[in-house]
Design a protein around this motif. Structure first.
Motif, short mmCIF file in Angstrom:
data_model
loop_
_atom_site.label_atom_id
_atom_site.label_comp_id
_atom_site.label_asym_id
_atom_site.label_seq_id
_atom_site.Cartn_x
_atom_site.Cartn_y
_atom_site.Cartn_z
N ALA A 60 63.46 27.11 53.23
CA ALA A 60 63.02 28.46 53.62
C ALA A 60 64.20 29.44 53.60
O ALA A 60 64.05 30.58 53.16
CB ALA A 60 62.37 28.43 54.99
N THR A 61 65.36 29.01 54.07
CA THR A 61 66.54 29.87 54.06
C THR A 61 66.91 30.28 52.65
O THR A 61 67.09 31.47 52.36
CB THR A 61 67.74 29.16 54.72
N VAL A 62 67.01 29.32 51.76
CA VAL A 62 67.35 29.62 50.36
C VAL A 62 66.28 30.49 49.72
O VAL A 62 66.58 31.48 49.04
CB VAL A 62 67.56 28.31 49.55
N ALA A 63 65.02 30.15 49.94
CA ALA A 63 63.92 30.90 49.34
C ALA A 63 63.89 32.34 49.84
O ALA A 63 63.63 33.27 49.07
CB ALA A 63 62.60 30.20 49.61
N LEU A 64 64.15 32.54 51.13
CA LEU A 64 64.18 33.91 51.66
C LEU A 64 65.34 34.71 51.07
O LEU A 64 65.20 35.90 50.79
CB LEU A 64 64.26 33.89 53.19
N LEU A 65 66.48 34.05 50.88
CA LEU A 65 67.62 34.72 50.26
C LEU A 65 67.31 35.18 48.84
O LEU A 65 67.78 36.23 48.39
CB LEU A 65 68.84 33.80 50.23
N LEU A 66 66.52 34.39 48.14
CA LEU A 66 66.22 34.67 46.73
C LEU A 66 64.80 35.19 46.51
O LEU A 66 64.32 35.22 45.38
CB LEU A 66 66.43 33.39 45.91
N SER A 67 64.14 35.63 47.57
CA SER A 67 62.72 35.95 47.50
C SER A 67 62.37 37.21 46.71
O SER A 67 61.20 37.57 46.61
CB SER A 67 62.13 36.05 48.91
N LYS A 68 63.35 37.88 46.14
CA LYS A 68 63.03 39.03 45.29
C LYS A 68 62.43 38.60 43.96
O LYS A 68 61.76 39.37 43.30
CB LYS A 68 64.27 39.90 45.04
N SER A 69 62.68 37.35 43.55
CA SER A 69 62.06 36.84 42.33
C SER A 69 60.71 36.22 42.69
O SER A 69 60.51 35.72 43.80
CB SER A 69 62.94 35.79 41.65
N ARG A 70 59.79 36.27 41.77
CA ARG A 70 58.43 35.78 42.03
C ARG A 70 58.43 34.29 42.39
O ARG A 70 57.73 33.86 43.30
CB ARG A 70 57.55 36.03 40.81
#
Length: 139
Positions: A60-70
């Protein structure tokens, strides 16, 4: 001007949210490591669930950091939703079957009461944040 402030505020919320997820990832990882190394035979299922929660917090941490990509936005949704389900299921089982789920066994035991219910509130805030960012996600 209000759009700029609004976008900054949401970005600030996203930063704080990601920071809290990172802290939870560190805490859950350390906790599960110690539990598995020192006392695995006492409660294997809860300790494995504790390790699973650590993996979810890291993802979740990594995904939130990179969540600007679909792609990462979708992964963030899945990780945060899984976390909410995990907190509810493990929390309920720890109340219903305390002999299986010791009070200190997982981050999610008793709905995260050992962590001031942050594990219960965090995914709700995370899902709200992700929903508010839907239009900002890049294809």
């Amino acid at each position: 001007m209000s759009d700029t402030r609004s976008s900054r505020r949401v970005t600030g919320v996203g930063t704080v949210l990601t920071f809290v997820y990172a802290i939870m990832a560190l805490g859950a990882t350390g906790r599960s490591f110690v539990q598995i190394v020192e006392r695995f035979d006492e409660a294997p299922l809860p300790y494995l669930l504790s390790a699973a929660s650590a993996v979810v917090y890291i993802l979740a941490t990594v995904a939130l950091l990179l969540s600007k990509s679909r792609r990462w936005y979708r992964i963030a949704w899945i990780a945060v939703a899984f976390e909410l389900v995990g907190v509810i299921v493990v929390g309920t089982l720890s109340v219903a079957a305390p002999d299986i789920f010791h009070a200190d066994a997982t981050v999610w035991s008793y709905y995260g009461s050992g962590y001031y219910w942050i594990p219960l509130v965090l995914p709700i805030v995370g899902l709200w944040y992700l929903a508010s960012q839907r239009k900002k996600v890049v294809a």
